[in-house]
Design a protein around this motif. Sequence first.
Motif: not given
Length: 126
Positions: A87-97
């Motif tokens: 959940e924490n890892r996916n909190a950042i949007e994929p494009f932002d990552r």
Amino acid sequence: MTPVSDKQATIICTDRGLTISGTRLTLYDVINFLKAEYSPKLIRNKFNLTDAQINAALSSIEANRAQIETEYQQVLQTRAEIRSYWENRNAIEPFDRIAMMPRKPGQEALWAKLEEQKARRVAQKQ
């Protein structure tokens, strides 16, 4: 319809935990359904188990209740930690990552061209 098997149903220790032989079903999965007030017959039917397999699971849970309950609580804790991690890892949007990732060396000219095109588009919109 209940599956028929000539094999002796046993509980084996695997890397996933205590498992009903011939299946991928752990005793912790059975406990989840027992705690949700499913009857043994419903659990047997849901997972297509034989009478011998569900009876072996229930007998093992009853015979080693304290140890299995301790392991079950550890499994629940591990599951919660894994869920929290993702959940924490996916909190950042994929494009932002992706944008935060370092750029590969030798592609500076390509990135400069992309930034130039991006600036032109922004200027055109204004």
